[in-house]
Design an enzyme around this catalytic site. Structure first.
Site, PDB file in Angstrom:
ATOM      1  N   GLU A 195      -6.174   1.097 -10.770  1.00 40.45           N
ATOM      2  CA  GLU A 195      -6.820   1.717  -9.595  1.00 40.45           C
ATOM      3  C   GLU A 195      -5.942   1.385  -8.406  1.00 40.45           C
ATOM      4  O   GLU A 195      -5.877   0.238  -7.966  1.00 40.45           O
ATOM      5  CB  GLU A 195      -8.246   1.177  -9.424  1.00 40.45           C
ATOM      6  CG  GLU A 195      -9.075   1.976  -8.422  1.00 40.45           C
ATOM      7  CD  GLU A 195      -9.008   1.420  -7.015  1.00 40.45           C
ATOM      8  OE1 GLU A 195      -8.102   1.878  -6.269  1.00 40.45           O
ATOM      9  OE2 GLU A 195      -9.822   0.565  -6.680  1.00 40.45           O
ATOM     10  N   CYS A 230     -11.554   0.726  -0.851  1.00 43.18           N
ATOM     11  CA  CYS A 230     -10.839   1.619  -1.776  1.00 43.18           C
ATOM     12  C   CYS A 230     -11.412   3.027  -1.769  1.00 43.18           C
ATOM     13  O   CYS A 230     -10.677   4.008  -1.873  1.00 43.18           O
ATOM     14  CB  CYS A 230     -10.896   1.056  -3.192  1.00 43.18           C
ATOM     15  SG  CYS A 230     -10.128  -0.554  -3.386  1.00 43.18           S
TER      16      CYS A 230
END
Length: 627
Positions: A337, A371
């Site tokens: 990620e 994020c």
């Protein structure tokens, strides 16, 4: 309904059934009452047993002194992770050299020294991996019920100690209590609850559908633990980013070695310590969870280890590529990620005032260090001016500071945003904003470092609004990870979709509009891993992206299964009745290639031909070839 009440309460009318002159006395009523109370008693015993073996077990984990808002320590000038090199007195008294390095831990909001942590070297990392491997042998034999009890105990402790946990996260990362509650506590509680309620269902043995040829077989898939897995996580949510991979990994039956960011080693060690205490109280070996504290140049001892069977990485694209390359040493599977440039498309006629609070939270949560936060507001030209005014007005009122700086009112200052993790990127952010202005962007609010008047920390950046940003400008193409709202115009929906898809990233996205059906149509056109309609972020779903945002998923059933080895098992459905045999026409050595081919050809026609006539012809050919 009348009959139901009669069945339930009729025996109560015959409690005097032992009277000899009672015409309603009946042995049926006696049996009714006896059966009812016996069943209730059995249920009580069973319920008590279930609670005894499955309920959460309380445990205590000492609070760190620095979690107290009145705690004070030495202020480090120009604090950074290597401050101990300029100030050797920051090192512990027992420091004796030996070639080992340290990491300076400090509060970025106030520059207070927390501790100087001993950095792991390759030898100590290898030792921790081996301890995890040895402990996993017994842990993988635990039942899902036993693992659920660990999750329940952790959830109970977290809920009961949420304020302390939030303060610890604030001390190490500079965030606010509200940001800690939303991004650390609630999200972690949600994942624990999901594992408790649905984790076993995601990992239980599955029976798979078969076809005619395999109709006598039973096909199953079991999900076995991989062994020892690792997680290399970012600093923006020290509690959540540590607990999330740990609880998923151990629920799947694995041991885990967690490599936390150097920026939040102090809090991570304490948060993981709570998991250790929980495991010990429940009688399990806490070595199944190991924490690594090291500099990046030592991380290959983890990423190249043959004992590590899966790696989850959360961080930058540059480092993620290095992790993926190192993992090829032993073909270790990796989930990456790598951040994003999440767009929020605002469709025409959207009520801007209605959704402005979500946009503020999506952009400025955790001072923009999120994020899945919103990085670009893509708004129709007819509503651009109104949105710019709304955002500029609200952003100008944001208050920055530290919630752990004591005041007359108490430690919870009235602040909206905390500090960033460090000031390492401030020059880059200011340069990006300057370049955007040179390209015609409008910056009336913020745009540079914030020199706080009451907090010693040098990690504050002004809340900023950049208007009329060009879609292809550098500021609109790179991940900012900062408290910066970026507004981009569009004239039609196709253009908005093109702008949203026009970066190298593809993590998350949002679509806002008055008509949900249209929002969903737009959402389906976006190149990303997650989309929210009239909201931002996702929970309890597979988390991850596409393109340069990485690959693989963590969270949800897909993420949990990624931590296991799926094994297919095929058995005979009725072994005493029929089992696999090789027809003579196909048995080695093959007697006739023509007949063997005719047999296989006929079998294929029988099973898969289009139409009953063709299948019947296949059956005839098959029968003929077997003679």
């Amino acid at each position: 309904m009348h009959s139901l009440f009669y069945v339930l309460f009729h025996p109560l009318n015959t409690l005097n059934l032992w009277l000899e002159d009672d015409p309603n006395a009946s042995i049926v009523d006696v049996l009714y009452l006896f059966t009812t109370f016996s069943a209730f008693g059995i249920w009580l015993v069973f319920d008590r047993y279930q609670k005894a073996v499955n309920s959460a077990v309380p445990f205590r984990h000492p609070a760190p002194e620095a979690g107290d808002p009145n705690w004070h320590s030495r202020v480090i000038p120009n604090a950074n992770l290597r401050s101990h090199l300029q100030m050797p007195d920051l090192l512990p008294l027992q420091f004796g050299g030996g070639g080992r390095d340290y990491i300076t831990c400090f509060d970025p909001a106030n520059s207070l020294h927390l501790t100087s942590a001993l950095a792991d070297d390759a030898r100590s990392i290898e030792a921790k991996i081996k301890r995890a491997k040895n402990a996993q042998v017994k842990w993988c034999e635990t039942s899902f019920g036993e693992r659920r009890r660990v999750m329940r105990s952790l959830l109970k402790w977290l809920v009961e100690n949420q304020e302390l946990c939030a303060r610890v996260a604030c001390r190490d990362s500079g965030k606010t209590m509200v940001d800690a509650a939303l991004g650390e506590i609630l999200t972690t509680c949600s994942k624990l609850e999901w594992l408790i309620n649905h984790g076993e269902r995601a990992l239980q043995t599955e029976t798979r559908y078969s076809n005619l040829m395999m109709s006598t077989k039973k096909s199953q898939v079991i999900y076995e633990p991989k062994g020892v897995v690792s997680a290399i996580v970012s600093w923006n949510y020290p509690l959540h980013n540590a607990w999330s991979p740990i609880v998923a990994s151990i629920f799947a039956g694995n041991a885990i070695v967690l490599k936390a960011s150097e920026h939040v080693i102090w809090s991570t060690e304490w948060f993981v310590g709570a998991i250790h205490k929980c495991l010990e109280v429940l009688g399990y070996d806490a070595d199944i969870v190991q924490t690594v504290c090291c500099w990046p140049d030592q991380a290959e001892a983890l990423t190249k280890s043959p004992l590590i069977k899966h790696i989850t990485f959360i961080g930058s694209e540059e480092v993620g590529r290095k992790v993926a390359m190192a993992a090829t040493e032993h073909l270790t599977p990796v989930t990456l990620e790598l951040g994003g440039k999440d767009p929020a498309i605002i469709l025409p006629d959207t009520d801007l005032q209605k959704w402005s609070s979500i946009w503020m939270r999506g952009i400025f949560q955790n001072s923009g260090q999120n994020c899945i936060g919103i990085e670009r507001l893509i708004v129709h030209s007819e509503q651009y001016d109104e949105l710019y005014d709304i955002m500029a007005d609200r952003v100008a009122k944001l208050r920055f500071g530290s919630v752990l700086a004591p005041t007359r009112e108490g430690y919870i200052n009235t602040v909206d945003c905390g500090s960033m993790i460090s000031n390492d990127r401030f020059n880059v952010l200011e340069e990006l904003i300057f370049q955007a202005q040179e390209d015609g962007a409008r910056v009336d609010v913020g745009g540079k470092e914030l020199l706080h008047t009451s907090c010693e920390g040098r990690s504050y950046f002004q809340a900023t609004v950049v208007g009329d940003a060009k879609p292809n400008s550098r500021i609109a193409q790179v991940e900012l990870f900062a408290p910066i709202a970026l507004l981009i115009r569009y004239d039609d929906i196709d253009e908005a979709i093109t702008i949203a898809n026009g970066t190298r990233y593809g993590l998350g996205a949002s679509v806002f509009g008055p008509h949900q059906d249209l929002c969903i149509e737009v959402a389906k056109e976006l190149h990303c891993g997650m989309v929210s309609v009239n909201d931002f972020g996702v929970q309890d779903l597979p988390f991850g992206g596409t393109k340069s945002s990485g690959y693989g998923r963590f969270g949800g059933p897909e993420g949990l299964r990624a931590l296991t080895n799926p094994k297919a098992i095929v058995t005979d459905r009725w072994p005493s009745f029929t089992q696999t045999s090789i027809p003579k026409v196909l048995d080695y050595p093959i007697r006739s290639l023509v007949r063997s081919w005719d047999f296989v050809h006929g079998l294929t026609m029988l099973l898969y031909a289009d139409g009953y006539r063709a299948r019947f012809n296949g059956f005839l050919q098959l029968t003929k070839a077997r003679r």
